[in-house]
Design an enzyme around this catalytic site. Structure first.
Site, PDB file in Angstrom:
ATOM      1  N   ASP A  11       0.861  -1.193   0.000  1.00 46.67           N
ATOM      2  CA  ASP A  11       0.000   0.000   0.000  1.00 46.67           C
ATOM      3  C   ASP A  11       0.892   1.235   0.000  1.00 46.67           C
ATOM      4  O   ASP A  11       0.671   2.171   0.743  1.00 46.67           O
ATOM      5  CB  ASP A  11      -0.951  -0.003   1.206  1.00 46.67           C
ATOM      6  CG  ASP A  11      -0.226   0.035   2.546  1.00 46.67           C
ATOM      7  OD1 ASP A  11       0.959  -0.371   2.603  1.00 46.67           O
ATOM      8  OD2 ASP A  11      -0.826   0.472   3.555  1.00 46.67           O
ATOM      9  N   ASP A  16       6.983   1.638   2.953  1.00 44.14           N
ATOM     10  CA  ASP A  16       6.901   0.669   1.853  1.00 44.14           C
ATOM     11  C   ASP A  16       7.947   0.992   0.793  1.00 44.14           C
ATOM     12  O   ASP A  16       8.592   0.082   0.246  1.00 44.14           O
ATOM     13  CB  ASP A  16       5.522   0.717   1.186  1.00 44.14           C
ATOM     14  CG  ASP A  16       4.377   0.447   2.118  1.00 44.14           C
ATOM     15  OD1 ASP A  16       3.746  -0.607   2.008  1.00 44.14           O
ATOM     16  OD2 ASP A  16       4.091   1.321   2.955  1.00 44.14           O
TER      17      ASP A  16
END
Length: 325
Positions: A11, A16
């Site tokens: 996501d 990330d």
């Protein structure tokens, strides 16, 4: 030696992005594709963020797949804007008008099943966001988990301490039903890098400042996307003293990715059955560790507890020395 095939389900927020960069820099890892899911921001923003990270790292050949835009059941849970409304700190004003043409037409869930089928028991799947794509994959193909080599998840908790609710972690709160499905139905070797695990193995802010002070494109990118939230993050980490974690820099998703890249990063773990709570008013999304066999489950999960900080630091440093192929 052949490089190990990896799929990243993300996501894509700031941490990330750091994790993806780690995978791209690892010499023995071959990223087969990146599947996108809602979470830190909308799935449309996630796709654009992943494309931006791949551009920075000069790895545009890696396919990006759009996946689930909401949870398996019910309405999407409202999120905070810690990483900005776009997931990358709201620091970029330019948007690629052609981004949709750069995303694969194949849905992320179909891509997960196909890539695992084409590379039976070879693929490591690293899940960095809500587990919706994974839950849908096992519902469409019940044999999907057995086609994987292993699964690394950033999410959940092991002590009932939450970061968005009293007892639960963000990724699992965002889609508790999917987290439940994955931890019940995925019988492949599964590693869980929980929120407490990451917090207890925090790095120093001096290390982070040194990391992003370099001039390589990836380092400049990380310095840019953290420019607005860095002060908030430092203050938030100091406030963690009251839950016994202590202050420090925590790139949450990097811990799951590091465990996938180098098993030596993991210095301690608990192996036991687990279950995600769905019903409790205060405990929905919490992970219960079954150390006494009450659940009568045959499948155990490896819950990470110890981390080699030096190896983690080395992987993060390598990640900002992009580009590397």
């Amino acid at each position: 030696m052949a490089r190990r095939p990896v799929i990243i389900d993300t996501d894509c927020g700031i941490d990330d992005a750091q994790a993806i960069m780690m995978a791209l820099a690892a010499p023995d890892i071959r990223v087969l594709g990146v599947t996108c899911v809602f979470g830190n921001t909308s799935v449309e923003n996630v796709c654009q963020n992943v494309l931006r990270v791949l551009d920075v790292c000069e790895r545009q050949e890696i396919p990006v797949f759009r996946g689930s835009g909401g949870p398996l059941v019910g309405a999407r849970v409202a999120t905070t804007d810690h990483f900005g409304t776009d997931g990358l700190g709201d620091v970029f004003k330019d948007r690629d008008p052609l981004w949709e043409q750069k995303v694969q037409k194949e849905h992320a869930v179909s891509a997960l099943i196909r890539l695992a089928t084409e590379n039976q028991q070879q693929v490591s799947l690293v899940a960095l966001g809500p587990l919706t794509n994974l839950a849908l994959a096992v519902r469409l193909d019940p044999g999907f988990p057995q086609k994987l080599k292993d699964l690394f998840i950033m999410g959940g908790n092991m002590e009932g301490k939450g970061n968005v609710t009293l007892c639960a972690e963000f990724n699992f709160v965002m889609d508790a039903e999917s987290a439940y499905v994955v931890l019940e139905d995925f019988l492949c070797r599964t590693y869980l890098a929980t929120w407490e695990f990451a917090c207890r193995n925090a790095l120093t802010w001096d290390f982070f400042n040194e990391l992003v002070s370099q001039n390589a494109p990836a380092a400049v990118f990380m310095r840019t996307v953290t420019s607005r939230c860095r002060a908030y993050s430092q203050e938030a980490s100091r406030s963690q003293r009251d839950v016994h974690f202590g202050p420090g820099f925590v790139s949450y998703d990097a811990y799951a990715m590091a465990a996938c890249i180098d098993g030596g990063v993991v210095t301690g773990s608990i192996e036991c059955p687990v279950r995600v709570e769905l019903q409790g008013a205060m405990t929905r999304g919490m992970v219960a560790l079954d150390r006494s066999g009450e659940l009568k489950k045959s499948h155990s999960v490896v819950v990470l507890t110890g981390c080699d900080a030096e190896k983690l630091r080395r992987l993060l440093v390598d990640a900002v020395r992009q580009p590397r192929r």
